[in-house]
Write an enzyme that holds these catalytic residues in place. Sequence first.
Site, PDB file in Angstrom:
ATOM      1  N   CYS A 206      53.128  51.312  38.149  1.00 43.87           N
ATOM      2  CA  CYS A 206      53.341  49.955  37.748  1.00 43.87           C
ATOM      3  C   CYS A 206      54.706  49.765  37.068  1.00 43.87           C
ATOM      4  O   CYS A 206      55.345  48.771  37.286  1.00 43.87           O
ATOM      5  CB  CYS A 206      52.207  49.589  36.808  1.00 43.87           C
ATOM      6  SG  CYS A 206      52.025  47.891  36.532  1.00 43.87           S
TER       7      CYS A 206
ATOM      8  N   ARG B   5      51.994  45.553  31.385  1.00 40.71           N
ATOM      9  CA  ARG B   5      51.712  45.337  32.805  1.00 40.71           C
ATOM     10  C   ARG B   5      50.403  45.999  33.234  1.00 40.71           C
ATOM     11  O   ARG B   5      49.933  45.758  34.328  1.00 40.71           O
ATOM     12  CB  ARG B   5      52.856  45.878  33.643  1.00 40.71           C
ATOM     13  CG  ARG B   5      54.172  45.194  33.333  1.00 40.71           C
ATOM     14  CD  ARG B   5      55.297  45.920  33.982  1.00 40.71           C
ATOM     15  NE  ARG B   5      55.300  45.684  35.404  1.00 40.71           N
ATOM     16  CZ  ARG B   5      56.020  44.741  36.000  1.00 40.71           C
ATOM     17  NH1 ARG B   5      56.775  43.962  35.284  1.00 40.71           N
ATOM     18  NH2 ARG B   5      55.981  44.581  37.291  1.00 40.71           N
TER      19      ARG B   5
ATOM     20  N   TRP C  61      49.473  52.736  37.830  1.00 39.22           N
ATOM     21  CA  TRP C  61      48.217  51.992  37.984  1.00 39.22           C
ATOM     22  C   TRP C  61      47.662  52.464  39.313  1.00 39.22           C
ATOM     23  O   TRP C  61      48.254  52.212  40.368  1.00 39.22           O
ATOM     24  CB  TRP C  61      48.517  50.496  38.004  1.00 39.22           C
ATOM     25  CG  TRP C  61      47.330  49.596  37.967  1.00 39.22           C
ATOM     26  CD1 TRP C  61      46.495  49.387  36.917  1.00 39.22           C
ATOM     27  CD2 TRP C  61      46.872  48.747  39.020  1.00 39.22           C
ATOM     28  NE1 TRP C  61      45.541  48.460  37.250  1.00 39.22           N
ATOM     29  CE2 TRP C  61      45.741  48.054  38.541  1.00 39.22           C
ATOM     30  CE3 TRP C  61      47.293  48.500  40.319  1.00 39.22           C
ATOM     31  CZ2 TRP C  61      45.039  47.137  39.306  1.00 39.22           C
ATOM     32  CZ3 TRP C  61      46.594  47.591  41.081  1.00 39.22           C
ATOM     33  CH2 TRP C  61      45.485  46.920  40.573  1.00 39.22           C
TER      34      TRP C  61
ATOM     35  N   ASN D 144      56.935  52.746  42.641  1.00 41.53           N
ATOM     36  CA  ASN D 144      56.045  51.582  42.588  1.00 41.53           C
ATOM     37  C   ASN D 144      55.857  51.098  44.012  1.00 41.53           C
ATOM     38  O   ASN D 144      56.827  51.049  44.773  1.00 41.53           O
ATOM     39  CB  ASN D 144      56.681  50.436  41.792  1.00 41.53           C
ATOM     40  CG  ASN D 144      56.556  50.640  40.310  1.00 41.53           C
ATOM     41  OD1 ASN D 144      55.884  51.567  39.862  1.00 41.53           O
ATOM     42  ND2 ASN D 144      57.204  49.788  39.533  1.00 41.53           N
ATOM     43  N   GLY D 145      54.650  50.697  44.373  1.00 43.70           N
ATOM     44  CA  GLY D 145      54.408  50.200  45.724  1.00 43.70           C
ATOM     45  C   GLY D 145      53.407  51.073  46.457  1.00 43.70           C
ATOM     46  O   GLY D 145      52.728  51.903  45.842  1.00 43.70           O
TER      47      GLY D 145
ATOM     48  N   GLU E  54      38.940  29.186  35.507  1.00 38.20           N
ATOM     49  CA  GLU E  54      39.924  29.901  34.698  1.00 38.20           C
ATOM     50  C   GLU E  54      39.266  30.436  33.420  1.00 38.20           C
ATOM     51  O   GLU E  54      39.543  31.561  32.993  1.00 38.20           O
ATOM     52  CB  GLU E  54      41.120  28.975  34.394  1.00 38.20           C
ATOM     53  CG  GLU E  54      42.184  29.551  33.485  1.00 38.20           C
ATOM     54  CD  GLU E  54      42.806  30.858  33.964  1.00 38.20           C
ATOM     55  OE1 GLU E  54      42.602  31.264  35.112  1.00 38.20           O
ATOM     56  OE2 GLU E  54      43.473  31.502  33.126  1.00 38.20           O
TER      57      GLU E  54
ATOM     58  N   LYS F  98      39.112  34.402  32.424  1.00 34.82           N
ATOM     59  CA  LYS F  98      39.602  34.937  31.140  1.00 34.82           C
ATOM     60  C   LYS F  98      38.524  35.793  30.490  1.00 34.82           C
ATOM     61  O   LYS F  98      38.792  36.892  30.009  1.00 34.82           O
ATOM     62  CB  LYS F  98      39.980  33.816  30.161  1.00 34.82           C
ATOM     63  CG  LYS F  98      41.250  33.070  30.397  1.00 34.82           C
ATOM     64  CD  LYS F  98      42.508  33.823  30.107  1.00 34.82           C
ATOM     65  CE  LYS F  98      42.976  34.619  31.271  1.00 34.82           C
ATOM     66  NZ  LYS F  98      43.571  33.974  32.405  1.00 34.82           N
TER      67      LYS F  98
ATOM     68  N   GLU G  40      37.973  39.107  32.360  1.00 35.51           N
ATOM     69  CA  GLU G  40      39.137  40.001  32.277  1.00 35.51           C
ATOM     70  C   GLU G  40      39.170  40.775  30.969  1.00 35.51           C
ATOM     71  O   GLU G  40      39.448  41.973  30.968  1.00 35.51           O
ATOM     72  CB  GLU G  40      40.441  39.186  32.359  1.00 35.51           C
ATOM     73  CG  GLU G  40      40.876  38.796  33.743  1.00 35.51           C
ATOM     74  CD  GLU G  40      42.155  37.971  33.734  1.00 35.51           C
ATOM     75  OE1 GLU G  40      42.986  38.202  34.601  1.00 35.51           O
ATOM     76  OE2 GLU G  40      42.329  37.085  32.869  1.00 35.51           O
TER      77      GLU G  40
ATOM     78  N   HIS H 248      21.630  24.628  43.447  1.00 34.05           N
ATOM     79  CA  HIS H 248      21.617  25.270  44.760  1.00 34.05           C
ATOM     80  C   HIS H 248      21.644  26.791  44.637  1.00 34.05           C
ATOM     81  O   HIS H 248      22.089  27.472  45.563  1.00 34.05           O
ATOM     82  CB  HIS H 248      22.794  24.768  45.600  1.00 34.05           C
ATOM     83  CG  HIS H 248      22.733  23.300  45.869  1.00 34.05           C
ATOM     84  ND1 HIS H 248      21.713  22.719  46.589  1.00 34.05           N
ATOM     85  CD2 HIS H 248      23.527  22.274  45.458  1.00 34.05           C
ATOM     86  CE1 HIS H 248      21.897  21.411  46.640  1.00 34.05           C
ATOM     87  NE2 HIS H 248      22.985  21.109  45.948  1.00 34.05           N
TER      88      HIS H 248
ATOM     89  N   LYS I 286      49.476  43.487  35.000  1.00 33.01           N
ATOM     90  CA  LYS I 286      50.075  42.167  34.754  1.00 33.01           C
ATOM     91  C   LYS I 286      50.689  41.601  36.016  1.00 33.01           C
ATOM     92  O   LYS I 286      50.554  40.430  36.315  1.00 33.01           O
ATOM     93  CB  LYS I 286      51.143  42.322  33.661  1.00 33.01           C
ATOM     94  CG  LYS I 286      51.847  41.030  33.277  1.00 33.01           C
ATOM     95  CD  LYS I 286      50.924  40.109  32.545  1.00 33.01           C
ATOM     96  CE  LYS I 286      51.525  38.762  32.252  1.00 33.01           C
ATOM     97  NZ  LYS I 286      50.477  37.768  31.975  1.00 33.01           N
TER      98      LYS I 286
HETATM   99  C1  G6P Z   1      47.433  39.646  38.111  1.00 29.96           C
HETATM  100  C2  G6P Z   1      47.396  39.231  36.654  1.00 29.96           C
HETATM  101  C3  G6P Z   1      46.886  37.803  36.540  1.00 29.96           C
HETATM  102  C4  G6P Z   1      47.734  36.871  37.389  1.00 29.96           C
HETATM  103  C5  G6P Z   1      47.805  37.338  38.842  1.00 29.96           C
HETATM  104  C6  G6P Z   1      48.852  36.564  39.626  1.00 29.96           C
HETATM  105  O1  G6P Z   1      46.141  39.741  38.610  1.00 29.96           O
HETATM  106  O2  G6P Z   1      46.573  40.101  35.914  1.00 29.96           O
HETATM  107  O3  G6P Z   1      46.953  37.389  35.186  1.00 29.96           O
HETATM  108  O4  G6P Z   1      47.207  35.590  37.334  1.00 29.96           O
HETATM  109  O5  G6P Z   1      48.188  38.706  38.897  1.00 29.96           O
HETATM  110  O6  G6P Z   1      50.118  36.857  39.092  1.00 29.96           O
HETATM  111  P1  G6P Z   1      51.376  35.920  39.197  1.00 29.96           P
HETATM  112  O7  G6P Z   1      52.448  36.671  38.446  1.00 29.96           O
HETATM  113  O8  G6P Z   1      51.690  35.805  40.674  1.00 29.96           O
HETATM  114  O9  G6P Z   1      51.045  34.615  38.597  1.00 29.96           O
END
Ligand code: G6P
Length: 611
Positions: A2, A27, A75, A100-101, A484, A488, A491, A507, A606
Site C-alpha cells: 500500500c 492508508r 496490504w 504497489n499494485g 453511508e 461508517k 468499517e 419486504h 485508504k
Molecule cells: C476505500 C476507502 C473508502 C473510500 C473508497 C473510495 O475503500 O477505504 O473510504 O470511500 O476507497 O476511495 P476514493 O479515494 O476513490 O474516494
Amino acid sequence: MCGIVGAVAERNITAILIEGLKRLEYRGYDSAGIAVIDNDGQLSRLRRSGKVAELDQAQTLEPLSGRLGIAHTRWATHGAPCERNAHPHFSSHELAVVHNGIIENHQALREQLKDLGYLFTSDTDTEVIVHLLHHKLHELGDLATALKAAVQELHGAYGLAVISASQPDRLLAARSGSPLVIGLGLGENFLASDPLALRQVTDRFVYLEEGDIAEIRRESVRIWDLNGQDVQRETVQHQDGAEAADKGEYRHFMLKEIHEQPKVVQRTLEGRLGDAQVLVEAFGPQAAELFAKVRNVQIIACGTSYHAGMVARYWLEGLTGIPCQVEVASEFRYRKVAVQPDSLFVTISQSGETADTLAALRNAKGAGYLASLAICNVATSSLVRESDLTLLTNAGPEIGVASTKAFTTQLVGLLLLTLALGQVHKRLAPGLEAELVEELRRLPSRLGEVLSMEKAVEKVAELFAEKHHTLFLGRGVQYPVAMEGALKLKEISYIHAEAYPAGELKHGPLALVDSDMPVVTVAPNDELLEKLKSNLQEVRARGGQLIVFAAEQAGLEDGEGTHVVSMPHCHEVLAPIYYTLPLQLLSYYVAVLRGTDVDQPRNLAKSVTVE
Ligand code: G6P
C-alpha cells in the site's frame, strides 16, 4: 499495495524511511519492511507483520544503517499477511524490490523463472518482479536498462522501487497504474507513493506519469517515458499538507476530520458562489459551453464516494430533470454500457487514485461520452490529470481510513454541479438557485451547530456497544445517507450494519427486527416524513429499538424503545449534508467504546490502488 518510501542520501536514511512509513499508515496495511544497502555494501532487510511501530522497535534492537534504501507497508492481496510475504523482496541478496499494485501474469512468470533456477520464498506476485529483474540485470548489465526490459513483461499494475547492491548509487522507480512521486532534496533525493510520506524532508516534488521509469541519484534524477525517451517532468512546490500529520487536540484523526467539516466545506465553496448563483466557470473555462450540451449524467465511484453519487442523482433528477445514472466503478468497468447521447461522465473520488474508478474513466474515453469531470480531493492525482474538467473538493488530506470530510465536501461539489447544470439549462425552479446559494453560505456555521450535538450522540452510542447487527433506514435522498451511516459503522466498529430504503422494510428485513437489533433512522422534515413514521411503527410493533435523528418539527418524541436526537432546522435540499454528521459521530463513538483501531480499521485501505 500500500505504501512505498525510498531514499538516496549522504546520511543514514533509515529514520527517514520509517517516518515515511508512519505517515502512510493511514492508508491501511498489515505488514511493513525496510531494506538498505549497508555500510559494507550488503543488502540488509527487516520485516514485520503488524504495525510500523513493531518494525521501528525491531530496528532499534537490530539497527539498520545505510545511505540507500526502500521501505514498504503491505496490504495483502496475493499471499497471507505475514513476515515472509512482506516487502522488500530480494533476489540473491543482490536486488531488493517494493511494489504497489498487482501483477496479473505472475503465475506464468513464476513458472518461467523457476525453470531458470530461481527459488521463491513468498506467495506474492511481487517476488516474480525481483527475480525477473535479476535475470535481466545479468543479461544487460545496467539496472535502468534491465528495469526497462523487465517491465515490458509485466501485465497489470505497478509502482516499483528498486535498489541493487551491485549499483549502490541509485534508486530506480517505475510507474504503471500505481502512483509514485519523487521528492527533491539538496544532495539527496527521495521516492514515495504519496508526497505526504516525504513532507518531513522536502516540499518539492516531481510526479511520475504512466509508463515512466526513473533513475534517482543523490545529485540527479533522470526520467524516461513510455517510449523510452528522456523527459523532463514539472517540479511542483507543495504549500500545504503539514496539518495532516498532526491530530492536534483530538484523540483520533477521524474525530479531527469530522470537526474540520465546517472549515473545509467553507473552502469547497470559496470562489464558487456569485451573489445569487453558482459560478459555472468554477468547473473550468470550457464548462459553460460543455454543460449546455449535457443531456444526461453518468456518475462512477467506489465506497463512500459512490454514496455521494447516489445523493447527487436525487438532486440532479429532482431539481433539474436531467437524467442521471450512478454505478460502482468495479461493476461499470466490466459491463457493456449503452452510452446515453450527450452524457457527462462524472467520477467522484477522495484520492483520485482508486484503481477501479481510474479504469472506468479510461474505458469511458472513446466510448462516446461528451466529456469527463472529476470531483476529487487531490489536485495532483491521476484522476484529475486524466479528466477534461475538475472540481477540487479542497477538504485537505484525509487520514482516517473511514471517509468523513471528503464525503461532505463531495456532496457540496455535487450540489454545485447540480445548480450549475440547472442554471445553464434554465431548469431550476424560479428563485431556487438564489435560495440555495444563500443556504450554502450559511452551511459551514450550521454544520458547526450540528457538531455541538456531539454529547447527545455519544450517549446514544452506548446502546450499540454490545450489539452485533444494526439496520439503517432512510427514504428518498436520505436512503444513501443511511447507506453511508451503515458503511461508517461497519468499517470502524465491525458491527454488521445494513441500510434499507425504509419502504423496503416489510419486504424482508423486518424479519430480523427484535430488541437486539437497533434501527437507526434519519428523519428530516420532508415530504416523505409521514411515510417514514409508518415504517418506524412497523419496527416498534416488533419490539425493535429505534434511534432517530429527527428534525425538531418532525413531531417524533422519546418514548419506550425510541431514542430521538433532535436536529436543528435545515433546508430540505441540504438535509443529506446535515444528517450525515450525527451518523459519523455515532459510528465514531461506538468504535471508541468497542476499542477498535478507529483510524486504521482492520483489512481496509485508504486508497485502493489495486482491483
Ligand atoms: C476505500 C476507502 C473508502 C473510500 C473508497 C473510495 O475503500 O477505504 O473510504 O470511500 O476507497 O476511495 P476514493 O479515494 O476513490 O474516494
